[in-house]
Design an enzyme around this catalytic site. Sequence first.
Site, short mmCIF file in Angstrom:
data_model
loop_
_atom_site.label_atom_id
_atom_site.label_comp_id
_atom_site.label_asym_id
_atom_site.label_seq_id
_atom_site.Cartn_x
_atom_site.Cartn_y
_atom_site.Cartn_z
N LEU A 253 0.83 -1.20 0.00
CA LEU A 253 0.00 0.00 0.00
C LEU A 253 0.87 1.26 0.00
CD1 LEU A 253 -2.77 1.35 0.13
CD2 LEU A 253 -2.64 1.19 2.63
N TYR A 254 1.98 1.20 0.74
CA TYR A 254 2.91 2.34 0.73
C TYR A 254 3.33 2.67 -0.70
CZ TYR A 254 7.34 4.85 1.13
OH TYR A 254 8.36 5.75 0.98
N ALA A 255 3.74 1.65 -1.45
CA ALA A 255 4.16 1.84 -2.84
C ALA A 255 3.01 2.39 -3.68
CB ALA A 255 4.66 0.52 -3.42
#
Length: 447
Positions: A253-255
């Site tokens: 999700l960060y990416a």
Amino acid sequence: MASPPDTSKTTKLERYNSYIRRVNSTKLLAASSKLLFRVTLLVALILIFFFTFNYPPVSDNPNPGAHHLHTTSHLLSSAFYGSGAAWEKEVRRSSTPRRLNGFSVLVTGAGGFVGTHCSLALKKRGDGVLGLDNFNSYYDPSLKRARQKMLKQHEIFIVEGDLNDGELLAKLFDIVPFTHILHLAAQAGVRYAMENPQSYVSSNIAGFVNLLEVAKNADPQPAIVWASSSSVYGLNTENPFSESHRTDQPASLYAATKKAGEEIAHTYNHIYGLSITGLRFFTVYGPWGRPDMAYFFFTKDILQGKPINIYQTHDNQEVARDFTFIDDVVKGCLGSLDTAEKSTGKGGKKRGPAQLRIYNLGNTSPVTVGKLVSILESLLNVKAKKHVIKMPRNGDVPFTHANVSLAYNDFGYKPTTDLSTGLRKFVKWYVSYYGIQSRVKGSNAST
């Protein structure tokens, strides 16, 4: 036989006193009612005044979101963000450049790892620097406060606030005509996204949009350099990673939020003429670093005699990272700022094509995590208790490797610090900062 006492005078006196008390009570009640009415009227007027200025009615203005139209509102509310005139004076002083044609830079995430180092480098060369940070508790806030204290010693002021506070951002732009924004604030970390996904959306997407909204309406519009991430390459298998490679397969999700940021940047560049440069950082490390990074907590656990987990891929390959020393990343950030062209919009409207760039900032030399641990063991003079385990499916990728030829061609980016040299500098800082008496090699040397 004696006559009864005469009580007529006493009765009259009591009646008179009772009358006087009723009169006084009536006067007091009337006075209290008048006072209450006046106080209520005053409070009502204050509330009407406040809501009139802070929540203006919807108009037919084609650009109702333009914050510069509401300057009076932000000036009136300055007390909410600091100490009024004194706070504004501190903001202006910190952001005023000392060199001829120097920049005035708003650094978001200034209390963070990269933000602190970039702020110091900009100030050292004579640029004006104003920081913004919310000092959240994703990792130990005391480390962020220590960085803030260090920046204050170099006359860099950090405004404590959040990216999603649009009124605060607009007020800062009312006070300071920033030439550049170095946007480094973000919710970092790949694994934490599985615990608190909303924090990534709030900071990395909503916060970024909020900042761009204010920047698009600024006059003049600032040029923007912001931190994307090497994580956007996700499941890409081509090596080394190049800016032309696909980034539509995020592994976390960060990416995904960082990839979304790149698309949002394209949109604001296309519609509003903002000059925007994105930087894909590759595993930045060094003094004053982040405690959630492997090199940092490995150092802590090795010194405390605790076991450390070393990941292998599910096909028994070693995990490797393109570890990039902080000083090299700072040079890349400043090079990006120095070569950023001016934005072309005004009043929220695009006047011409604007610069849009994306760069890798890495070291170009991937090193296995096992090698990282070996270097730390040598520097700390302590043998690590290693547990080799399979990499969990938490969004981490097994390998990163940066191709930085584009950054080299455009602004001379050339990393010069190998992992052994960089870790030696980190370890010296670590034992000094935490006051550790140990067998660390060269721990008494300056950092």
